[in-house]
Write a protein that holds these residues in place. Structure first.
Motif, short mmCIF file in Angstrom:
data_model
loop_
_atom_site.label_atom_id
_atom_site.label_comp_id
_atom_site.label_asym_id
_atom_site.label_seq_id
_atom_site.Cartn_x
_atom_site.Cartn_y
_atom_site.Cartn_z
N ASP A 540 -11.35 32.06 30.75
CA ASP A 540 -12.37 32.65 30.59
C ASP A 540 -12.61 33.36 29.33
O ASP A 540 -13.71 33.56 28.69
CB ASP A 540 -12.77 33.66 31.95
N ARG A 541 -11.64 34.09 29.04
CA ARG A 541 -11.69 34.85 27.57
C ARG A 541 -11.93 33.80 26.51
O ARG A 541 -12.84 34.26 25.40
CB ARG A 541 -10.70 35.59 27.44
N LYS A 542 -11.36 32.81 26.45
CA LYS A 542 -11.57 31.76 25.36
C LYS A 542 -12.97 31.04 25.32
O LYS A 542 -13.39 30.80 24.20
CB LYS A 542 -10.35 30.69 25.61
N VAL A 543 -13.32 31.01 26.54
CA VAL A 543 -14.72 30.25 26.58
C VAL A 543 -15.92 31.07 26.06
O VAL A 543 -16.64 30.91 25.29
CB VAL A 543 -15.18 29.91 28.17
N ALA A 544 -15.56 32.32 26.43
CA ALA A 544 -16.51 33.65 25.94
C ALA A 544 -16.52 33.76 24.42
O ALA A 544 -17.67 34.02 23.80
CB ALA A 544 -16.12 34.89 26.58
N PRO A 549 -16.26 23.65 24.16
CA PRO A 549 -15.49 22.89 25.30
C PRO A 549 -14.11 23.54 25.11
O PRO A 549 -13.57 23.43 24.18
CB PRO A 549 -15.84 21.49 24.95
N VAL A 550 -13.51 23.94 26.39
CA VAL A 550 -12.36 24.48 26.44
C VAL A 550 -11.37 23.86 27.50
O VAL A 550 -12.01 23.77 28.84
CB VAL A 550 -12.27 26.22 26.49
N ILE A 551 -10.26 23.60 27.28
CA ILE A 551 -9.41 23.38 28.30
C ILE A 551 -8.11 24.35 28.21
O ILE A 551 -7.63 24.56 26.99
CB ILE A 551 -8.66 22.05 28.19
N THR A 552 -7.74 24.83 29.35
CA THR A 552 -6.68 25.93 29.45
C THR A 552 -5.42 25.25 30.46
O THR A 552 -5.89 25.10 31.47
CB THR A 552 -6.91 27.11 29.72
N ILE A 553 -4.31 25.24 30.00
CA ILE A 553 -2.95 24.95 30.64
C ILE A 553 -2.03 26.10 30.70
O ILE A 553 -1.51 26.61 29.78
CB ILE A 553 -2.31 23.64 30.30
N GLY A 554 -1.74 26.45 31.84
CA GLY A 554 -0.71 27.67 32.03
C GLY A 554 0.39 27.04 32.76
O GLY A 554 0.13 26.31 33.85
N GLY A 556 4.61 26.44 33.85
CA GLY A 556 6.03 27.18 34.11
C GLY A 556 7.11 25.90 34.17
O GLY A 556 6.75 24.86 33.72
N PRO A 557 8.05 26.15 34.67
CA PRO A 557 9.18 25.21 34.70
C PRO A 557 8.88 23.93 35.50
O PRO A 557 9.14 22.71 35.14
CB PRO A 557 10.43 25.91 35.55
N ASP A 558 8.18 23.93 36.67
CA ASP A 558 7.77 22.68 37.33
C ASP A 558 6.30 22.60 37.89
O ASP A 558 6.13 22.14 38.75
CB ASP A 558 8.80 22.77 38.63
N PHE A 559 5.46 23.37 37.20
CA PHE A 559 3.90 23.41 37.55
C PHE A 559 3.09 23.49 36.17
O PHE A 559 3.60 24.11 35.18
CB PHE A 559 3.70 24.55 38.26
N ALA A 560 1.89 23.08 36.52
CA ALA A 560 1.10 23.46 35.52
C ALA A 560 -0.46 23.71 36.15
O ALA A 560 -0.78 23.01 37.34
CB ALA A 560 0.88 22.51 34.58
N VAL A 561 -1.26 24.66 35.90
CA VAL A 561 -2.69 24.93 36.34
C VAL A 561 -3.45 24.75 35.08
O VAL A 561 -3.24 24.93 34.23
CB VAL A 561 -2.65 26.34 37.02
N LEU A 562 -4.61 24.20 35.64
CA LEU A 562 -5.56 23.62 34.65
C LEU A 562 -6.95 24.16 34.81
O LEU A 562 -7.31 24.15 36.24
CB LEU A 562 -5.43 22.05 34.81
N ARG A 563 -7.58 24.43 33.63
CA ARG A 563 -9.02 24.78 33.90
C ARG A 563 -9.68 24.05 32.77
O ARG A 563 -9.25 23.90 31.47
CB ARG A 563 -9.19 26.34 33.52
N SER A 564 -11.04 23.77 32.87
CA SER A 564 -11.68 23.18 31.79
C SER A 564 -13.21 23.56 32.04
O SER A 564 -13.70 23.72 33.00
CB SER A 564 -11.64 21.53 32.19
N ASP A 565 -13.94 23.83 30.84
CA ASP A 565 -15.23 23.93 30.69
C ASP A 565 -15.91 23.10 29.49
O ASP A 565 -15.20 23.11 28.46
CB ASP A 565 -15.65 25.60 30.18
#
Length: 635
Positions: A540-544, A549-554, A556-565
């Motif tokens: 949200d901060r990067k979009v603001a 257009p923004v994609i964010t990947i967070g 860890g060792p065995d997972f990723a969470v994804l957001r896109s605008d």
């Protein structure tokens, strides 16, 4: 068939709609009435007529002048009660009827569930279906369903010994006994229970089946939204199924995603079902036993959860005489990831209903679900949130709670970032009851904060206060929301103060900005916000900041969470492709089209994420496309 009213030359009663009563053997003289017709059996023949029994305790004479035919002992006839004399003698007149209906009569008053209070202390009989059998340390409690209510009937043997062991669940029975008050409610203390068969069983079954108490209430939606109208009929079918489930004595287990939208869906529905249970069950403890709300941290039904749920259900069946429950999945339950849990439930023939707005895999789940309501199945999308659907579903079950729910769809929409065309209408609806957009956002943040610390606890009363549903003190609601939303904002700021320094940026081939962060290494663990929420706040901060257009990947060792605008992703499709394109990656996951989570084996993290980034580089830019829901709290 005769059409005129009156009596024929042979004494036949020619009335079109004659009722002939069939008395229970235990009926007494207080159960009969002069002028009524009864089935009778000859018990003696004398010069001046015949003596007949219409029950074991009611007998009388049909004088020869009032006989139409001749009879031997044991033969049946129909008689009309002529008179009950002061000395107790009863006289009958034989009648013959061309067409009639038999109506059984039990000893005492035939109780209806609307008049139990008025017949307290009296002998009654009650016909219905056994929907629950519970053995206590004293009596056996049979919960008996009538056309519009479920009544507890207590039958006594030796302490702790099962009374009437021949009677089973779903049997149709007649209960005779006395209405007594226990713990502020009425129950029948049974002298006798008998299983109904033949025409009597069919009559009671028909009365229950034809009752309109199971029908969903016909309520107008809060807002006029053509997209929602596509789902409305199926939501009414779910409401009817839930009302029928309550009356059938089957417990309901609500499994919901533990986030803002999941709570906006499950809390109103829990409240509505509790109201309906209180209206239709005489037992004041019924809501506690028939209904439970169970939060799920993952956005799908995990095997850990289903194993725990099945174990409790089987224990309750053994110890408390309960049927196995119906599972109602809210804000989850639509994807292939749910199917291992569903297969486990299928072994026990447990019914499943789903109301969800995550991108579904209907081919995977359809064989396990009795109803599946999801906007994607109607060519709509996540903008119709689960909370919006379930508020309307709750009103179809208990319309009297409507005024307490007017702000909830707007909370759901803000919590799950809905950009549906009805959002302005929902915001106006909330404003009418005193909530501006900032208030609604604070409620959503407070709910997220509370559920993080509650973890697997449903936090029933506390969550009700936060959402102001079934809450008796709005001032307390506002104070608690202020406190938790402020604490949530503080914890988010502290998390981002540490994490933002470790966010990397790159430009994708399609022009979108890609931000990555290792949330395992560069965010505080085991505290709020969780990895999914942290990733969402960074996004949200990067979009603001950029407006691009923004994609964010967070990750860890065995997972990723994804957001896109502003980037047209299809995360469920990407996950499906990665499963085959990265052998040995152990890829699974899903979510909405532009927000979701992925799991993989830790040794293949680099390969999975790079393959994921490559797919994101090929995605179409659509700057009008915003991200949908908040990130899943646990991955």
């Amino acid at each position: 068939m005769s059409t005129p009213n009156g009596t024929g030359d042979d004494g036949t009663d020619l009335e079109r709609s004659t009722v002939v009563y069939d008395l229970d053997p235990e009926c007494g003289v207080e159960d009969v009435e002069e002028g009524k017709k009864y089935h009778a059996t000859v018990n003696g023949v004398v010069e001046y007529g015949v003596f007949v029994d219409i029950s074991e305790h009611v007998s009388g004479l049909v004088h020869s002048s009032n006989l139409i035919g001749s009879y031997d002992v044991g033969e049946d006839l129909i008689v009309e009660l002529d008179a009950i004399r002061e000395d107790g003698d009863i006289s009958f007149v034989e009648v013959q009827v061309a067409e009639y209906e038999t109506e059984p009569v039990g000893p005492g008053t035939r109780a209806t569930t609307t008049d139990l209070e008025t017949v307290a202390g009296e002998d009654v009989h009650l016909d219905g279906q056994v929907v629950q059998i519970k053995q206590t340390g004293g009596p056996t409690i049979f919960q008996v369903r009538t056309p519009n209510r479920v009544v507890p009937c207590a039958a006594f043997e030796e302490a702790g010994v099962r009374a009437y062991p021949e009677i089973e669940l779903d049997d149709f029975v007649r209960v005779t006994g006395t209405v007594e008050r226990r713990n502020g409610a009425c129950q029948v203390e049974a002298d006798e229970l008998t299983v109904l068969t033949g025409d009597e069983r069919l009559r009671v079954e028909s009365e229950i089946t034809d009752s309109d108490v199971i029908d969903a209430a016909d309520v107008d939606p809060f807002v006029d939204w053509p997209a929602f109208e596509k789902l409305r009929g199926d939501l009414q079918a779910v409401a009817t199924r839930l009302r029928e489930t309550v009356l059938s004595g089957r417990p309901i287990r609500i499994r919901h995603h533990a986030d803002g939208d999941g709570l906006c869906a499950s809390v109103p529905l829990q409240y509505a079902l509790e109201q309906f249970i209180e209206q239709t069950w005489e037992d004041p403890d019924a809501p506690q036993h028939l209904l439970k709300r169970l939060p799920s941290k993952a956005p799908f039904y995990e095997l850990e959860d289903v194993t725990r749920d099945l174990n409790f259900a089987l224990e309750n069946k053994t110890r408390h005489g309960q049927k196995l429950p119906l599972f109602l999945m809210l804000d989850n339950g639509s994807t292939e990831e749910d199917t291992p849990a569903y297969r486990n439930l299928a072994h026990y023939e447990v019914p499943i209903l789903v109301v969800d707005h995550h991108h579904p895999d209907p081919d995977a789940v359809s064989e396990f679900t009795d109803h599946h309501v999801n906007p994607y199945l109607y060519d709509e999308d996540y903008r119709i949130t689960t909370g919006m659907m379930c508020v309307e579903l709750a009103r179809m079950i208990a319309p009297e709670i409507t005024d307490e729910l007017r702000h909830v769809p707007a909370v759901a929409g803000i919590a799950d970032r809905s950009e549906g065309e009805a959002m302005d209408d929902y915001l106006d609806l909330a404003a009418d009851v005193g909530y501006d957009t900032a208030d609604l956002r604070d409620i959503g943040e407070a709910l997220d904060y509370a559920t993080y610390w509650l973890r697997y606890n449903d936090g029933r009363e506390f969550v009700n206060d936060l959402l102001n549903v079934n809450c008796d003190d709005r001032d307390r609601h506002e104070r608690v929301v202020d406190l938790l939303s402020e604490r949530a904002a503080r914890d988010v700021d502290q998390q981002l103060d540490a994490a933002m320094e470790h966010v990397t940026e790159e430009q994708l081939d399609n022009g979108a900005r890609l931000y990555r962060i290792d949330v395992e290494q560069h965010a505080r663990r085991f505290t709020y916000p969780a990895p999914g929420k942290t990733t969402g706040k960074i996004h949200d901060r990067k979009v603001a900041e950029t407006g691009d257009p923004v994609i964010t990947i967070g990750f860890g060792p065995d997972f990723a969470v994804l957001r896109s605008d502003g980037v047209r992703l299809d995360i469920p499709e990407m996950v499906a492709e990665l499963k085959s394109e990265v052998p040995g990656g152990g890829v699974s996951g899903g979510g909405h089209l532009v927000v979701g989570s992925i799991k993989f084996v830790s040794g293949m993290r680099e390969q999975v994420i790079e393959a994921l980034v490559e797919k994101m580089s090929d995605a179409e830019i659509d700057e009008e496309l915003g991200s949908s829901a908040v990130m899943p709290e646990e991955v």
